[in-house]
Design a protein around this motif. Structure first.
Motif, short mmCIF file in Angstrom:
data_model
loop_
_atom_site.label_atom_id
_atom_site.label_comp_id
_atom_site.label_asym_id
_atom_site.label_seq_id
_atom_site.Cartn_x
_atom_site.Cartn_y
_atom_site.Cartn_z
N GLN A 459 40.93 -26.23 23.35
CA GLN A 459 42.07 -27.08 23.74
C GLN A 459 42.63 -27.87 22.57
N HIS A 460 41.86 -27.98 21.48
CA HIS A 460 42.37 -28.72 20.32
C HIS A 460 43.54 -27.94 19.72
N VAL A 492 41.75 -29.74 10.11
CA VAL A 492 41.18 -30.98 10.61
C VAL A 492 39.85 -31.18 9.88
N VAL A 493 39.55 -32.39 9.53
CA VAL A 493 38.26 -32.70 8.92
C VAL A 493 37.16 -32.39 9.94
N GLU A 494 36.11 -31.70 9.49
CA GLU A 494 35.05 -31.26 10.40
C GLU A 494 34.47 -32.41 11.22
N GLU A 495 34.24 -33.54 10.57
CA GLU A 495 33.63 -34.67 11.27
C GLU A 495 34.57 -35.22 12.35
N ASP A 496 35.87 -35.18 12.08
CA ASP A 496 36.84 -35.64 13.07
C ASP A 496 36.89 -34.71 14.27
N ILE A 501 35.44 -33.30 19.92
CA ILE A 501 34.71 -32.44 20.87
C ILE A 501 33.74 -33.27 21.71
N ASN A 502 32.94 -34.06 21.03
CA ASN A 502 31.85 -34.77 21.72
C ASN A 502 32.36 -35.87 22.65
N ASP A 514 27.20 -30.07 14.77
CA ASP A 514 27.96 -29.85 13.54
C ASP A 514 29.12 -28.91 13.85
N VAL A 515 30.08 -28.89 12.93
CA VAL A 515 31.23 -27.98 13.01
C VAL A 515 31.31 -27.21 11.70
#
Length: 541
Positions: A459-460, A492-496, A501-502, A514-515
């Motif tokens: 959905q992102h 998108v920055v992985e951490e963002d 998601i979470n 992790d992503v």
């Protein structure tokens, strides 16, 4: 109405033969299909690949030359021939030469490495190999390990279309030389009956014990009739196949094409732009694709629904299509989406176009003559909406794994084939696939289904494709990791993304640890995503 009658007529006659024992040798021989069309629909366009456009008479002649060349080389009904070919005319000819002669075809993936190829050829008892000429070096390196395949029984296909007779590699023969001088007339009657093996499809050949899935002429004849009916096909249908035809999913449209005498267009490889062009130019009516291909089609800059007006069926196979793309398909191309869940070993469900909206999350119901049930670990039937193992039975069930009675016994229990997949059946009898058992993550003793997390991530707006898998964790046993592909020019920055998601998953145990971002996913020859390799990439990095 006529199409339904034909299928009914064949099925009823066959059942009467069983009940009254009117014949000792039942003959649902798929090798009889092409000669029939060559006689009664000789000028109808049969097969298109590249610049080649063959009618049924021309296609039959080319198949006859190959079939007679195989017989002249000493090969007999029941012996095995393997292919290591990409989509090409020769591979299609080999499928139908096998059907006529009773020689068993063993399709191999062109992505196999030397070790996996050796295992497949040895396990299948292959005695002749047809391979793309680019495989010559690999084949040369393994010849010594395969004494059953004699010199000059390694046949090289050059360039897919143009066959060079100048290939002089020791112990090899060019395809052009192999068929040179062969007769164009029908080969002798192979006396094929229902139980004769048509092909062996390997579901594993690179790691672990190989599993050669046997399909008889009876099984493939049922592919012809069942899928012609399920897809509402007719002799005027125009099929486009852009995925690999060594994949069993290709038989979903390949067998009904030949059964009905329709038109089959084959692309050498999948290219979303070329698929869009071909559908518009050739007025394609039916197409089967895996999820990655459907997503590529819908995300292509040249995708315009009005140019695909000829389509009567767009069918998803291989894995469930994520809901985001199902909704988009049903919105922009209403009334043509079908989805199939099935196992190569032998049963399937179909989500019909007429149920695509009201049962959008389902993979359909069991067609006529097929039974599906959901079982608990103790073998008891699950209640409606209760998750368990999907099991089935029907006329397309394999007789067994080749030379693996032990594995066959574990897979087929009391006549029911155990899929190893998890799902449930609702009150209306519709099947919902929860996930593959092998993909399920057990985190802190809780069953975590990757598909549930993937439905959130897709959905992102920046995410084009997603795959979730588990990695070992000292505290929880396993934890989920997400791998994504971004749309072009989006990032998108992985951490963002992980935080996004979470914040949206339904439960804490679904939170990703992790992503990982990739430009493309590792895939098999069918286009299916290989989570095992993604996990290895993640761990190695």
């Amino acid at each position: 109405m006529q199409r339904v009658y034909v299928i009914y007529h064949i099925t009823i006659n066959y059942l009467l033969d069983i009940v009254f024992n009117t014949g000792n040798n039942k003959q649902m021989n798929i090798g009889s299909l092409l000669p029939r069309h060559a006689r009664y629909r000789s000028k109808h366009l049969a097969f298109v690949i590249g610049e080649e456009r063959l009618n049924f008479c021309e296609l039959n002649i080319r198949v006859n030359r190959l079939a007679n060349a195989l017989l002249a080389a000493g090969f007999l009904k029941g012996q095995k021939m393997a292919t290591v070919l990409p989509n090409c005319e020769e591979l299609m000819l080999l499928y139908w030469a096998a059907a006529k002669t009773g020689i068993v075809i063993v399709p191999g993936s062109p992505l196999l490495q030397a070790s996996g190829l050796t295992t497949l050829l040895r396990d299948s008892d292959t005695e002749i190999v047809f391979a793309d000429a680019t495989f010559a070096e690999t084949l040369q390196s393994i010849k010594k390990d395969l004494p059953a395949i004699q010199n000059m029984h390694w046949i090289l296909v050059s360039d897919g279309k143009k066959h060079s007779s100048g290939l002089t590699v020791s112990g090899f023969k060019s395809y052009a030389d192999f068929i040179s001088g062969a007769e164009e007339t029908e080969p002798p009657d192979a006396k094929i009956v229902d139980g004769d093996i048509y092909n062996i499809m390997y579901s594993s050949g690179t790691t672990g014990a190989p599993k050669g899935i046997i399909h008889t002429h009876y099984v493939r004849a049922n592919y012809c009739t069942h899928f012609a009916s399920a897809w509402r096909m007719s002799p005027e249908s125009i099929v486009l196949h852009a995925g690999a035809i060594v994949f069993n999913g290709a038989m979903l449209d390949l067998m009904p094409w030949m059964y009905l005498g329709a038109t089959y267009i084959l692309h050498h490889n999948f290219d979303a732009g070329e698929v869009l062009k071909t559908i518009e130019q050739e007025k394609v009516t039916h197409i089967v694709m895996v999820p990655a291909q459907i997503m590529a089609l819908l995300n292509h800059p040249e995708f315009m629904p009005e140019k695909l007006g000829s389509l009567e069926m767009l069918q998803n196979v291989g894995a469930t299509l994520l809901m985001k793309y199902k909704h988009k398909l049903n919105e922009v191309l209403p009334g043509i989406f079908y989805e199939l869940y099935g196992v190569t070993e032998g049963f399937f469900s179909v989500l019909d176009r007429d149920d695509a909206l009201r049962k959008v999350g389902s993979v359909g119901s069991a067609p006529s003559f097929i039974d599906i049930r959901i079982l608990r670990e103790n073998g008891e039937d699950c209640e409606p909406d209760e998750v368990g193992e999907i099991c089935g039975r029907g006329p397309m069930m394999m007789p067994g794994y080749y030379k693996r009675p032990d594995l066959t016994k574990k897979t087929i229990v009391d006549g029911w084939l155990h899929s190893g997949d998890l799902g449930f059946i609702d009150e209306d009898g519709f099947l919902f696939l929860v996930d593959r058992v092998k993909d399920m993550i057990i985190s802190g003793g809780v069953n975590v289904y990757p598909k549930d997390i993937e439905e959130v991530i897709i959905q992102h707006p920046a995410v084009s494709e997603v795959a979730v898998f588990g990695i070992p964790d000292e505290k929880w046993g396993e934890i989920p990791v997400a791998t994504v592909i971004f749309h072009k020019e989006q990032n998108v920055v992985e951490e963002d993304l992980k935080t996004w998601i979470n914040q949206r998953v339904d439960a804490k145990f679904q939170r990703v640890a992790d992503v990982q971002v990739l430009e493309d996913f590792p895939r098999n020859i069918a286009g299916k995503t290989l989570k095992r390799e993604m996990r290895e990439i993640y761990v190695n990095n």
